[in-house]
Design an enzyme around this catalytic site. Sequence first.
Site, PDB file in Angstrom:
ATOM      1  N   GLN A 221      36.113  55.173  43.722  1.00  0.00           N
ATOM      2  CA  GLN A 221      37.519  54.991  43.388  1.00  0.00           C
ATOM      3  C   GLN A 221      37.947  55.940  42.273  1.00  0.00           C
ATOM      4  O   GLN A 221      39.120  56.010  41.947  1.00  0.00           O
ATOM      5  CB  GLN A 221      37.770  53.540  42.931  1.00  0.00           C
ATOM      6  N   ARG A 368      39.770  43.534  41.781  1.00  0.00           N
ATOM      7  CA  ARG A 368      41.201  43.452  42.077  1.00  0.00           C
ATOM      8  C   ARG A 368      41.928  42.878  40.869  1.00  0.00           C
ATOM      9  O   ARG A 368      42.674  41.895  40.975  1.00  0.00           O
ATOM     10  CB  ARG A 368      41.436  42.601  43.316  1.00  0.00           C
ATOM     11  N   CYS A 369      41.704  43.504  39.744  1.00  0.00           N
ATOM     12  CA  CYS A 369      42.049  42.892  38.470  1.00  0.00           C
ATOM     13  C   CYS A 369      42.082  43.976  37.419  1.00  0.00           C
ATOM     14  O   CYS A 369      41.400  44.967  37.522  1.00  0.00           O
ATOM     15  CB  CYS A 369      40.963  41.851  38.172  1.00  0.00           C
ATOM     16  N   GLU A 738      47.275  43.837  42.383  1.00  0.00           N
ATOM     17  CA  GLU A 738      46.378  42.733  42.085  1.00  0.00           C
ATOM     18  C   GLU A 738      47.084  41.488  41.575  1.00  0.00           C
ATOM     19  O   GLU A 738      46.406  40.497  41.278  1.00  0.00           O
ATOM     20  CB  GLU A 738      45.356  43.193  41.057  1.00  0.00           C
TER      21      GLU A 738
END
Lengths: 792, 178
Positions: A221, A368-369, A738
């Site tokens: 990522q 996801r945070c 998120e």
Amino acid sequence: MSLDEIKIGGMGASRRRVEDNRFIRGKGKYVDDVVLPGMLHMEILRSTVAHANIKSIDTSAAWEVPGVRLVLTGEMMAARNLAWMPTLSYDTQAVLATDKIRFQGQEIAAVIADDPYIAKDACAKIVVEYEQLPAITNPFMAQDPAMPIIRDDKENQPTNKIFDWEIGDKERTDQAFAEADVISTIDLHYPRSHPSPMENCGSIADYDRATGKLTVYMTSQAPHIVRAAVAMVAEIPEHQIRIISPDLGGGFGNKVPIYPGYVISILASILTERPVKWIEDKTGNLISTGFGRDVYLNGQMALRKDGKILGMRMHTISDHGAFYADAQPTKFKIGLMHSTFACYDVPAAHLTSEGYYTTKAPGGVAYRCSFRVTEAMFFQERMMHAAANDLGMDQAAFRRVNLVKDDMFPYRTAFGFLTDSGQYDKCMQVGMEAIGYDNFKAEQEEARKRGKLLGIGISTMTEPLGAGNSREYDIIGIKMFDSAELRVHMTGKAILRTGAKTQGQGHETTWAQIVAHELGIPADDIVVEEGDTDTAPFGMGTYASRSTPVAGAAVAMVARKIRAKARKIAAHLLEVSEEDIEWELGRFYVRGNQERGVTIQDCALAAYSNIPDGLEPGLENNAYYDPPNLTWPFAAYFCKVEVDAETGVWDVLQFVAVDDCGVRINPMIVEGQVMGGLTEAYAMANMQYITFDEEGNCIGANYMDYLLPTAWETPGFELHEVVTPCPHHPIGAKGIGECATVAGPAAFVNAVMNAIEHTGVRNVDMPLMPNRVYEALQTGKDVSGMPPVKVG
Amino acid sequence: MSSLYDVIPPAAGADVPVRRITVEVNGESRTMDVEPRLLLVHMLRQGLELTGTHSGCDTTSCGACTVLVDGRPVKSCTMFAVMADGKKVETVEGMGTASELHPVQEGFKQEHGLQCGFCTPGMMLASKALLERNPNPTEDEVRWALSGNLCRCTGYQNIVKSVLWAAEKMRNDQPQEA
Ligand code: FES
Ligand code: FES
């Protein structure tokens, strides 16, 4: 005369995604789809035990397997100074174990062979002798002085504690508690969870001895961070390293860290002088790569009788596994946990945190945070729920009393964040109306008469998305800005590259929409590229919902630079001075004479064919964007459930999500993000669970034990929007990727609790599996995810 | 295009047994020598370079590897290549042509039924098999038919919509009976 922005696929268009054109044809290019000539295949041997001294590793039988080219052990890595590597939290992590095994699934050896089947066969022939040590599977065991020191490789590590950290104003907070009418308390465990993208991690390293160039295809990522790290670890000069992150099959934070497999494949390619492919299997992904959460959260709230919050305290005990590898800004030891309560007007707050090593896989990734924000908001909303009950106040009314009001912005939180915009109460109203909040009490009572248990749960929050600014946010010292580079060709078509990296968020579609909005070039005329460090400008990658807030802003800024140059060209073409030029979407015209104009495409052509004196030819530029602040989206979620008293199974009857993420670039994609996030929230609340037995075996090592929801279980979601533009973002957008995962879990849990708390239960820890809910209903007592024995 | 000797790498070591099989893949007959333990998913991906079929878990749990074998959805990580001998296999590459998409493919794009795209080929093939046996499914029937396929990105809601979109398109495209 002006262009129709929606028609050209600009901002606000639910433009169908360009990347889909290849995905629906099976023409995506994920790492495992890349085949290089002469490529070898690598398999990793993982530890079967959690904690052990390594007595011996015998690889001789593996070398005998026909087709095996290389067998690597920690000793061989150590000879090249590669047995250990730095983590993203200034710790070290073993690449291949040399001395000791510190978690089940740890990398011990690697086999490189002609095909993956042979590599697997040979791995099975490696004999490892262990001298087992006690497994330490939670921070409370880690505190026990009788337990062995997990990181005996480190100097100055006399205990298993990693850090103590605190923030906030203790004195003021103590004062608030002294003045309180009511003090409310809550004790929670946010269990370990795994982001578990469908695609596992992998890499193909290709070292070319002739040119000295290392090319690595990698599931990353953040390819530029990887390039910097590889330059440091492998001592290959940075300009000779090319990281290519092709299509990613999801990431969710799992593909931010640098994993041993990547490093081993690089060394294997250097040694074999062949490309080496490593593709992890699902179990490898689940037991060894970055997990999320695993924190014990405890706190109190000081309240006035009328419902006003006076102060809050929070204490966290976090389990980081064997290596402190959290991907987070340097300054903060437990991420942005102190963003808790940011949407409420809380005058005084204090947070203390302690972190421990355990014999579990490392990670602590922002699943996801935005760096522990998920835990912070879950704690906040469970605390709010408990406090409203303790006060005997309605859940919605209690929140509305304490939410920051529209006229209070910019608002400085007790922990020092500056929230800048929002219409919190309006979001509440939209949600309450949609779910029929005011009728619910009657509905609930009526259902109870029929023996049915209904519950309603609310979760509201604002969260800090889009780090930087660079003054406060960095990853291993690299400041968290982002970048975009735009080249407009002669015919008015363009290529845009950014330092972000899409994993399904649709950057190829939405970035082009921003350019279309700024320049009036149809989105279909703009191609977007990301993920190749040789061509993309330097950026920090995509996680923590930072793409739109940071890279998206850079896209707008670079387009504005292009427009500024095109304006000069337009003045030249129209033979007027620049001051007399006006802009409308896609076109410059002479003030007072709208007919006389040139399009952006005319300007592009002139940039290469008819350039005014004194101006550089060409029409390209780049922008590095360092945001002045985080963006603060707001979410208000309402969930209605029915609990089956006989089984503890609960069903979602209705879920209403109101999201305010500022201006929406592509509403279709925003809604896709929210639905995906809500599903992961539902999964965490209901079934996703990674736990460990006494010997440190990971329970949750495959999809039979680690449950992900299917289309069958997943409820439907009703989505609503409120738009409060971000005041500092060039196009008014805020992060969204998120919000749903962060705010969602508490909505489900609060709803289930609301259905069963008449029995006296205050808390059931996630996941709310039927057995836990059933137990709570039967006993009227809390069901805790705390380990059964508190040691020490 | 009948021999794959040059695509399948020679097995290491002379004593590895191989078996010759013939499989019809996306309408073309392909003959190849494979190790009996070679999984169908690897035959497709490595042997035939049809990388649209993905491998997510290799343990029959995720459905990313779903293909149609004689028209029925099968998880190709759970079938040996030799078991496909004499059968018809359809992968995502065979769903439409480069210029003409299958309605299911169109539906997934129209209704934003994919994000990262990793689960998508398997999802689409499972959907196609459903619509072939049930041209007018309810939402629940779609959800049930796809419950062997995991998606981590979309939350399924748009996948369901995509399939219903395709169903409608296929019904409308049917020549009406006189
Ligand atoms: S790869 Fe076949 S079901 Fe997951
Ligand atoms: S679209 Fe990513 S897993 Fe389904």
